[in-house]
Design an enzyme around this catalytic site. Structure first.
Site, short mmCIF file in Angstrom:
data_model
loop_
_atom_site.label_atom_id
_atom_site.label_comp_id
_atom_site.label_asym_id
_atom_site.label_seq_id
_atom_site.Cartn_x
_atom_site.Cartn_y
_atom_site.Cartn_z
N CYS A 137 -10.33 5.51 -22.66
CA CYS A 137 -8.98 5.75 -22.12
C CYS A 137 -8.01 5.48 -23.25
O CYS A 137 -8.27 4.67 -24.13
CB CYS A 137 -8.77 4.79 -20.95
SG CYS A 137 -7.05 4.69 -20.44
N ARG B 14 -11.50 -0.32 -21.39
CA ARG B 14 -11.44 -0.40 -19.92
C ARG B 14 -12.81 -0.22 -19.28
O ARG B 14 -13.03 0.67 -18.47
CB ARG B 14 -10.43 0.62 -19.39
CG ARG B 14 -9.04 0.36 -19.93
CD ARG B 14 -8.01 1.29 -19.36
NE ARG B 14 -7.74 0.96 -17.96
CZ ARG B 14 -6.96 1.72 -17.19
NH1 ARG B 14 -6.45 2.82 -17.67
NH2 ARG B 14 -6.74 1.39 -15.94
N ASP C 197 2.31 -2.70 -17.24
CA ASP C 197 2.74 -1.33 -16.93
C ASP C 197 4.24 -1.13 -17.15
O ASP C 197 4.72 0.00 -17.03
CB ASP C 197 2.39 -0.97 -15.49
CG ASP C 197 0.89 -0.82 -15.32
OD1 ASP C 197 0.44 -0.74 -14.16
OD2 ASP C 197 0.17 -0.82 -16.33
N ARG D 51 1.25 11.85 -13.17
CA ARG D 51 0.14 11.08 -12.55
C ARG D 51 0.66 9.94 -11.70
O ARG D 51 0.05 9.54 -10.74
CB ARG D 51 -0.76 10.48 -13.65
CG ARG D 51 -1.51 11.49 -14.46
CD ARG D 51 -2.50 10.83 -15.35
NE ARG D 51 -3.38 9.93 -14.57
CZ ARG D 51 -4.42 9.32 -15.11
NH1 ARG D 51 -4.69 9.46 -16.41
NH2 ARG D 51 -5.19 8.54 -14.39
N LYS E 79 1.59 3.76 -6.14
CA LYS E 79 0.37 4.52 -6.49
C LYS E 79 -0.82 3.57 -6.56
O LYS E 79 -1.90 3.88 -6.05
CB LYS E 79 0.56 5.19 -7.85
CG LYS E 79 -0.73 5.66 -8.50
CD LYS E 79 -0.53 6.28 -9.86
CE LYS E 79 -0.47 5.27 -10.97
NZ LYS E 79 -1.76 4.75 -11.47
N ASN E 80 -0.61 2.39 -7.16
CA ASN E 80 -1.73 1.48 -7.38
C ASN E 80 -2.12 0.69 -6.15
O ASN E 80 -3.08 -0.07 -6.18
CB ASN E 80 -1.43 0.56 -8.56
CG ASN E 80 -1.47 1.33 -9.87
OD1 ASN E 80 -1.92 2.47 -9.91
ND2 ASN E 80 -0.98 0.72 -10.93
#
Ligand code: EPZ
Length: 418
Positions: free
Chosen positions: A116, A121, A306, A398, A22-23
Site C-alpha cells: 500500500c 500494512r 488520517d 474513496r 467510512k471507517n
C-alpha cells in the site's frame, strides 16, 4: 481519470454537513455476514470503498439493497467465503470479512493485501488473533485459508501493537465463539465502539469497547438490527482545516466534536478560533496569524494519522517551524513532495517532517497518491495563489463523498474535470 481544478485565494464561509464515517461503515457492512437476518445500516457514505465492500459482500452471498444513505443487507447463507485479490488489492479493508466468515461458516479464503502506498500494512495480528481463537490458518499463493470446522472458542488475545481493523476483525470473530474472549491492547477508536454498538444490537455480549480491554462472551447466534453509523471524524477534521487554512469561517454540522479533541486542541494552540455552536457542530474562524505547533500522530485519542497530511498543509502557512512525527505508518509523507512543488518549505525523512512557514503556495500540477494525501493537496490548493490541477482524484473519491460540491457550497473555486 478525473482531475480537480482549484483556484485558490477564496475565504471559505458557511456550513458543511458531515457524512457517515467510512471507517465505521466498512466493519459494520462486514458484520452483516454474522447473521441470516436482515441488517439495516443508516448514514452509509456513498464513497468508492463502500461500493467495493458491497460488491465483495454480494460475491460472498449477501443481498445488498442500497437506497440513498440506507443499506439493507441479508445473508441467508454464505455462498462463497472468499475475498479475491482483484478486490482486496483495491481495498485492504476487505480483510474485515475474515473474522465474520470464520465465525459464520467456519472457513474463509482471503487474499493477503498487497503493498500500500503508505506502508506495508500486514495483517499478521488479525491472523494471530484468529489462531488464538482456534482457527487453523495456512498461507499459499498470496491467500490465507482459515478453517474452524468445529467453530471458534473464546480466548485471551493480546495485540503486539494497536490495530484498528485487527481489533474489529477479532471482535466479530469472537461474538459467535464458545466462551469468553478478552482483547488486550485493543484499539480505542470511535469506529471500534460503533461496531460494538451494532453487534450488541444484534445480540452480542461485549463490554469495554472504546477502551484497551474488550471482553466478549460468545453467543449461539445473532439476529438482525437497525443501526446508524457515527459521523466521519476525518472528513470533519479535513473541513475544519479547510476553514482554518483559508482564514475563513466554517461550521461543520452533524459531526461528533468529542471525537476531535486532539485536532481541536492543536488548532487552538495554532491560533485558530474553534468553538462548538451546538451539540453536533464545530466552528472554526481563521484569519489571525497561524502559529507553528509540533504534532505527533498517535492511536486514538491521540492526533489521528488520517489527519496528518491535512495538518501539514496547514503548517505551511504558519509562522515558525513545526515538527511533525508520523508514528503509525512508515511511509505517510508522500504529500510533502507535492506540497514542496507548490512552494512549501518542508524537509522530511521516513518518520519526521519539519515544516517552516509561512510560505506562499502557488498553484501547480500535482498528483494524488493516497486518500488523505489528496485531501492535503486540496487544502493547499485552496490557500495557493493561482490554479492547481490535482490528478488521480479517484484516491479522494474513496473516502470523501462529493468533496468538491461540499467545498464549493462554502465558496471554494473547485471543479471536477472529467
Ligand atoms: C485503519 O486502518 C483505518 N482504515 C486507516 O484509515 C487508519 O489510517 C488506520 O486504521 C490507523 O488509524 C480503516 O479503518 C478501514 P491499523 P488499519 O491496523 O486497521 C500495523 C483511511 O485513510 N499492523 O490500525 O489497516 C500497520 O502496518 C485509512 O481511511 C501490523 O503490523 O490500520 C500500521 O503500521 C488509511 N499488523 C499499524 O499497525 C497487523 O496485523 C496500525 O495499523 C495490522 C496492523
Amino acid at each position: 481519470m478525473d482531475k480537480f481544478a482549484i483556484t485558490g485565494g477564496t475565504v471559505l464561509e458557511g456550513e458543511i454537513p458531515a457524512g457517515g464515517s467510512k471507517n465505521s461503515a466498512l466493519p459494520a457492512l462486514a458484520a452483516a455476514l454474522l447473521t441470516a437476518e436482515p441488517v439495516t445500516l443508516r448514514r452509509i457514505p456513498r464513497v468508492r470503498d463502500i461500493r467495493t465492500m458491497q460488491r465483495l459482500l454480494v460475491d460472498i452471498g449477501c443481498k445488498v439493497e442500497a437506497e440513498g444513505e440506507t443499506v439493507r443487507l441479508e445473508t441467508p447463507a454464505i455462498a462463497c467465503p472468499e475475498a479475491p485479490y482483484e478486490l482486496v488489492k483495491t481495498m485492504r479493508a476487505s480483510s474485515l470479512v475474515l473474522g465474520p466468515l470464520v465465525a459464520r461458516c467456519g472457513r474463509a479464503r482471503v487474499s493477503l493485501p498487497g503493498g500500500c502506498a503508505i506502508g506495508a500494512r500486514p495483517i499478521n495480528l488479525h491472523i494471530f488473533g484468529l489462531e488464538q481463537l482456534g482457527a487453523r490458518i495456512e498461507q499459499s499463493h498470496g491467500y490465507i485459508e482459515a478453517q474452524a470446522p468445529e467453530g471458534l472458542r473464546g480466548a485471551p488475545v493480546h495485540f503486539d501493537r494497536i490495530t484498528v481493523t485487527g481489533t474489529e476483525d477479532l471482535m466479530m470473530a469472537a461474538v459467535l465463539a464458545k466462551g469468553e474472549t478478552v482483547l488486550r491492547n485493543a484499539a480505542r477508536e470511535p469506529e471500534v465502539a460503533d461496531l460494538a454498538c451494532l453487534l450488541v444490537a444484534m445480540g452480542a455480549e461485549i463490554e469495554g469497547a472504546g477502551t484497551s480491554t474488550i471482553r466478549i462472551q460468545g453467543v449461539e447466534r445473532l439476529h438482525g438490527a437497525v443501526h446508524e453509523i457515527i459521523p466521519d471524524r476525518i472528513e470533519t477534521g479535513t473541513f475544519l482545516i479547510a476553514g482554518a487554512i483559508t482564514g475563513g469561517d466554517v461550521t461543520v454540522t452533524g459531526c461528533a466534536p468529542e471525537h476531535l479533541g486532539a485536532l481541536v486542541s492543536k488548532l487552538q494552540q495554532a491560533g485558530v478560533d474553534v468553538t462548538q455552536p451546538g451539540a453536533g457542530s464545530l466552528r472554526v474562524r481563521g484569519g489571525g496569524r497561524l502559529r507553528s505547533v509540533d504534532m505527533t500522530t498517535e492511536e486514538y485519542p491521540g492526533f489521528a494519522t488520517d489527519l496528518q497530511a491535512q495538518y501539514m498543509a496547514l503548517m505551511t502557512q504558519a509562522g515558525g517551524i513545526a515538527l511533525i512525527v508520523e508514528t503509525i505508518f512508515e511511509n505517510r509523507f508522500m504529500h510533502a513532495q507535492e506540497l514542496a512543488r507548490m512552494g512549501a518549505n518542508i524537509r522530511w525523512d521516513g518518520k519526521q517532517a519539519i515544516v517552516a512557514g509561512p510560505r506562499e503556495l502557488t498553484g501547480a500540477g500535482v498528483i494524488a497518491s493516497d486518500l488523505r494525501a489528496s485531501a492535503s493537496l486540496v487544502l493547499a490548493a485552496l490557500a495557493a495563489r493561482g490554479e492547481t490541477v490535482i490528478d488521480r482524484v479517484y484516491h479522494i473519491d474513496r473516502g470523501y463523498e462529493k468533496i468538491e460540491t461540499k467545498l464549493a457550497r462554502v465558496g471554494a473555486r473547485i471543479r471536477r474535470v472529467e
